[in-house]
Design a protein around this motif. Structure first.
Motif, PDB file in Angstrom:
ATOM      1  N   HIS A   1       1.181  15.766   2.350  1.00  0.00           N
ATOM      2  CA  HIS A   1       1.067  16.837   3.496  1.00  0.00           C
ATOM      3  C   HIS A   1      -0.402  17.453   2.780  1.00  0.00           C
ATOM      4  O   HIS A   1      -0.615  17.795   4.193  1.00  0.00           O
ATOM      5  N   THR A   2      -0.504  16.959   1.308  1.00  0.00           N
ATOM      6  CA  THR A   2      -1.669  17.802   1.564  1.00  0.00           C
ATOM      7  C   THR A   2      -3.156  16.337   2.370  1.00  0.00           C
ATOM      8  O   THR A   2      -3.918  17.056   2.587  1.00  0.00           O
ATOM      9  N   VAL A   3      -2.595  15.340   2.222  1.00  0.00           N
ATOM     10  CA  VAL A   3      -3.405  13.809   2.103  1.00  0.00           C
ATOM     11  C   VAL A   3      -3.490  14.497   4.168  1.00  0.00           C
ATOM     12  O   VAL A   3      -4.517  14.426   4.760  1.00  0.00           O
ATOM     13  N   ILE A   4      -2.305  14.739   5.074  1.00  0.00           N
ATOM     14  CA  ILE A   4      -2.207  15.060   5.797  1.00  0.00           C
ATOM     15  C   ILE A   4      -2.917  15.886   6.790  1.00  0.00           C
ATOM     16  O   ILE A   4      -3.634  16.137   7.193  1.00  0.00           O
ATOM     17  N   ARG A   5      -2.737  17.497   5.402  1.00  0.00           N
ATOM     18  CA  ARG A   5      -3.703  18.113   6.133  1.00  0.00           C
ATOM     19  C   ARG A   5      -5.353  18.258   6.026  1.00  0.00           C
ATOM     20  O   ARG A   5      -6.244  18.474   6.690  1.00  0.00           O
TER      21      ARG A   5
ATOM     22  N   ASN B   1       0.615  -1.206  -0.080  1.00  0.00           N
ATOM     23  CA  ASN B   1       0.432  -0.164  -0.189  1.00  0.00           C
ATOM     24  C   ASN B   1       0.847   1.655  -0.003  1.00  0.00           C
ATOM     25  O   ASN B   1       0.616   1.932   0.802  1.00  0.00           O
ATOM     26  N   GLY B   2       2.005   1.629  -0.864  1.00  0.00           N
ATOM     27  CA  GLY B   2       2.730   2.254  -1.043  1.00  0.00           C
ATOM     28  C   GLY B   2       1.356   3.707  -1.227  1.00  0.00           C
ATOM     29  O   GLY B   2       0.648   3.386  -2.281  1.00  0.00           O
ATOM     30  N   LEU B   3       1.780   5.243  -1.176  1.00  0.00           N
ATOM     31  CA  LEU B   3       1.614   5.960  -1.118  1.00  0.00           C
ATOM     32  C   LEU B   3       1.540   6.848  -2.537  1.00  0.00           C
ATOM     33  O   LEU B   3       1.773   7.713  -2.970  1.00  0.00           O
ATOM     34  N   GLY B   4       1.072   5.946  -3.815  1.00  0.00           N
ATOM     35  CA  GLY B   4       1.537   6.384  -4.970  1.00  0.00           C
ATOM     36  C   GLY B   4       1.125   7.648  -5.219  1.00  0.00           C
ATOM     37  O   GLY B   4      -0.634   7.840  -4.549  1.00  0.00           O
ATOM     38  N   HIS B   5       0.256   7.957  -6.170  1.00  0.00           N
ATOM     39  CA  HIS B   5       0.030   9.167  -6.700  1.00  0.00           C
ATOM     40  C   HIS B   5      -1.742   8.905  -6.314  1.00  0.00           C
ATOM     41  O   HIS B   5      -2.720   9.653  -5.517  1.00  0.00           O
TER      42      HIS B   5
ATOM     43  N   ALA C   1       5.439  11.537  -7.989  1.00  0.00           N
ATOM     44  CA  ALA C   1       5.930  11.670  -6.774  1.00  0.00           C
ATOM     45  C   ALA C   1       5.471  12.539  -5.226  1.00  0.00           C
ATOM     46  O   ALA C   1       5.383  12.608  -4.561  1.00  0.00           O
ATOM     47  N   LEU C   2       5.731  13.737  -6.844  1.00  0.00           N
ATOM     48  CA  LEU C   2       5.741  14.895  -6.158  1.00  0.00           C
ATOM     49  C   LEU C   2       4.319  15.967  -6.446  1.00  0.00           C
ATOM     50  O   LEU C   2       4.103  17.303  -5.879  1.00  0.00           O
ATOM     51  N   ALA C   3       3.252  14.780  -7.450  1.00  0.00           N
ATOM     52  CA  ALA C   3       2.285  15.535  -7.698  1.00  0.00           C
ATOM     53  C   ALA C   3       1.032  15.772  -6.865  1.00  0.00           C
ATOM     54  O   ALA C   3       1.121  15.402  -5.982  1.00  0.00           O
ATOM     55  N   GLU C   4       0.213  16.409  -6.983  1.00  0.00           N
ATOM     56  CA  GLU C   4      -1.175  17.087  -5.639  1.00  0.00           C
ATOM     57  C   GLU C   4      -1.301  16.138  -6.256  1.00  0.00           C
ATOM     58  O   GLU C   4      -2.097  15.952  -7.399  1.00  0.00           O
TER      59      GLU C   4
END
Ligand code: NAI
Length: 696
Positions: free
Chosen positions: A79-83, A23-27, A72-75
């Motif tokens: 950070h956004t998910v955690i917020r 369950n790697g946190l891919g886009h 890897a860097l795309a929104e």
């Protein structure tokens, strides 16, 4: 398919992270989580949310398949998910079982509540890739488990079972099993009891005397992690969690992360991480190639290698029959195995029960009859073609059909050995490194006729016995020893020109090699190289070697085993003591060949020895002996003490720039008395350098 599955259980929405294997946190998964949260927010029937993982993990962190890709860097970034989770107006509970690591743990730390199974594996392992947790891990973890525990976890990257952290604020509940049900129940309770939605970011850290503690930590960590910048930056980041407001700490963590990603050390560690995975893949042997069942192993020869090889299988619970020609040799071999295990017992690394269980799996024998049911036979007898021939002819008679017949030869032609049997497709080389029960590297030598399923079986078995397997084609010395010969050759020339053994060793050890070439020679036995050179003088008279190493051997100085080699040794000790007798021998030799010694800089020593490796590595690659440059790097990282922070010889050459490597080689070729032919760049190296490309 990578997705976040959304389901509603009564009044609780469950978002299941589903991106096998961990369950790697891919886009796609990150976007799915945010979508799930929005759906839950919008549905008045949903009162709370549980986030959990499918299969055996909560989440192992970033999706390594997306490393170095724009995804890897795309929104939405992590950070956004955690917020989004933190900001959810309904309680969000993480239900954690299995691996909860890196970004997975950072995600869980963003949830309002956490319920875990006691055996869940908790870690922030980023430091192992030369970076640090970059999505708040260094700021949030200390707030829930305390500064010291968090610092230990972040600096070491170690995995801690959830049960061990049960009393900390990391978990609201720890259960033995059934974590999803427990998570849902907890979510309902949070709603019923109107529990305030906790945000880890709001927890204040009170840590008196923080500065003194962090200074102590910096001293300790700095001393251990000499060649790696990341551990110290981890300390800085955790210190910021104490000294700065949360958002500032987060920004600081981010800045350190960006800085570390760019370091050569991190690049080297990430290279090694991917190289290890790549090494197990063979282009024309697909991953679903059927493998042969290996339930019983036999080893022929109970000497240095046979004993160590045997231990690998006993450790993995696989029974081994070990065969010798004479009872006393057999007894000696078995006694050495037992002695090794007893050593581990004394150090507390093994229990008596386990020792007994392992020894019970061992069947010493003098008879080939006991080998008839072996699924795999590994030959580790003397390094002589005649002896190998005898053994393989006999094996061909007795081994059952389909048994894999492997040789541990380090220099002999595996195809020729295979030709002694009527089943060359079942023959393969398994080149272990000494001590075979310790060293990670296994060179798997693929013969011309080796069957694909034989290769696939050995690659899989290597994992089972915890080896890093690298495939090599058949050639003299395979990948590792073929390259090391040139390194040793260059080191000997340096002596001729003016260096001492201790200067060469020191320069290379300072650069990062675990052991310089002369200390290594003394450990392995200088007579081995001598025998090889004698063979070369006949087979390849055009290749130049310094005779200084022969002179050493003529003095009977074979190394530690004779109490003297390039250094002298006190009885029973392994400390290499510089010996004036050796320096005199070298000085006499220089006079004899008319060389006036010059002062040689450490930098020249390192460049000449390492580029000698690189040039031969390029030839090996070009000839297809190695499948890829990173395989060569793996061989050197796991078998030859090459410094991990430099990523292996080929990766290091890439870092220096192949153009620069070539220029240095040209310079060496032009030096007075140099072997210009030796410094002729391998065609592949020249091509890549000209095209501005790299090996890896
Ligand atoms: P060793 O001399 O310690 O052991 C060889 C053993 O084989 C002896 O115990 C001998 O009695 C036994 N033996 C000889 N002929 C036999 C036969 N016909 N049937 C049954 N047993 C027989 O040698 P070592 O160092 O263990 O090397 C074994 C093989 O491993 C060689 O091919 C060597 O090139 C290779 N190798 C050695 C490495 C090292 O660092 N020593 C590293 C990698 C490979």
């Amino acid at each position: 398919m990578s997705s976040a599955n959304y389901a509603v259980h009564g009044d609780v929405a469950v978002i299941t992270l589903d991106n096998p294997p961990v369950n790697g946190l891919g886009h796609a998964l990150r976007a799915g989580i945010v979508a799930g949260l929005e759906q839950a927010e919008a549905d008045p029937a949903v009162k709370a949310v549980v986030v959990t993982g499918a299969g055996r993990a909560f989440s192992g962190g970033a999706d390594i398949r997306e490393f170095n890709s724009p995804k890897a860097l795309a929104e939405p970034t992590l950070h956004t998910v955690i917020r989004a989770i933190e900001g959810c107006t309904k309680p969000v509970v993480a239900a954690i079982a299995g691996a909860c690591m890196g970004g997975g743990l950072e995600l869980a730390l963003g949830c309002h509540f956490r319920v875990a199974q006691g055996d869940a594996q908790i870690a922030l392992p980023e430091v192992k890739l030369g970076i640090l947790p970059g999505a708040g891990g260094t700021q949030r973890l200390p707030r829930v488990v305390g500064v010291e525990t968090a610092l230990n976890m972040i600096v070491s990257g170690a995995t801690v079972p959830a049960a061990q952290l049960a009393k900390t604020a990391l978990f609201d509940q720890v259960v033995d099993a059934g974590v999803l049900d427990a998570g849902i129940a907890f979510a309902r309770k949070a709603v019923a009891d109107k529990l305030p939605l906790k945000k880890v970011r709001d927890i204040r850290i009170d840590y008196p005397d923080a500065e003194a503690f962090f200074q102590f930590a910096r001293n300790t960590v700095g001393a251990v992690a000499k060649n790696f910048p990341a551990p110290l930056k981890c300390v800085d980041a955790v210190a910021a969690a104490v000294s700065k407001p949360f958002e500032e700490g987060l920004a600081y963590e981010r800045a350190l992360f960006v800085e570390l990603v760019q370091t050569p050390e991190s690049k080297a560690l990430r290279h090694a991480f991917f190289a290890e995975r790549a090494a197990s893949k063979i282009p024309d042997v697909p991953e679903d190639t059927p493998v042969r069942r290996i339930a019983k192993v036999a080893v022929i020869g109970a000497g240095t290698m046979g004993g160590g090889i045997t231990m690998n299988f006993l450790n993995a619970g696989i029974p081994v029959a070990i065969l010798e020609m004479k009872q006393d040799a057999l007894d000696r071999g078995v006694a050495t195995i037992r002695k090794n295990y007893e050593g581990s017992l004394r150090k507390g690394k093994l229990t008596q029960d386990k020792l007994d269980a392992r020894m019970a799996l061992l069947k010493p024998t003098l008879s080939y009859d006991d080998l008839r049911d072996a699924d795999l036979v590994i030959e580790a007898v003397f390094e002589e073609m005649g002896v190998k021939e005898q053994v393989f002819r006999k094996l061909d008679e007795v081994a059952k059909p389909g048994a894999i017949l492997a040789t541990n030869t380090s220099t002999l032609d595996v195809d020729r050995i295979a030709s002694f049997t009527k089943r060359p497709q079942d023959v393969i080389g398994t080149h272990f490194f000494s001590p075979a029960n310790v060293m990670k590297l296994l060179e798997v030598v693929r013969g011309k006729l080796t069957a694909k399923d034989v290769l696939a079986t050995i690659m899989q078995l290597a994992k089972k016995i915890k080896k890093t397997a690298v495939v090599s084609g058949v050639c003299d010395g395979f990948i590792g020893n073929r390259m090391i010969e040139h390194y040793g050759r260059e080191a000997a020339f340096l002596l001729e020109e003016g260096a001492t053994p201790q200067q060469v060793d020191r320069a290379l050890e300072k650069w990062g090699m675990a052991m310089g070439p002369f200390r290594m020679g003394d450990l392995a036995g200088n007579d081995i190289g001598w025998a090889i050179r004698k063979r070369r003088y006949v087979e390849k008279p055009e290749v130049r070697y310094s005779k200084v190493s022969d002179r050493l051997c003529e003095m009977g100085r074979f190394g530690q085993k004779t109490g003297a080699g390039w250094y002298r040794y006190e009885p029973g000790k392994r400390d290499a003591i510089p010996d004036p007798a050796v320096e005199q021998m070298i000085a006499d030799y220089r006079k004899e060949i008319g060389v006036t010694p010059r002062k040689i800089a450490d930098e020249e020593i390192v460049e000449r020895c390492i580029y000698a490796l690189v040039n031969e590595g390029a030839r090996i690659l070009e000839e297809g002996i190695a499948q890829r440059a990173s395989d060569i790097d793996m061989v050197y990282l796991t078998g030859y003490g090459f410094p991990l922070f430099r990523g292996g010889p080929m990766f290091y050459a890439d870092t220096v720039g192949l153009y620069n490597v070539m220029r240095a080689m040209k310079r060496f070729a032009a030096m007075p008395g140099a072997d210009a032919k030796f410094w002729q760049p391998a065609p592949l190296l020249a091509q890549l350098a000209a095209a501005g490309r790299t090996f890896n």
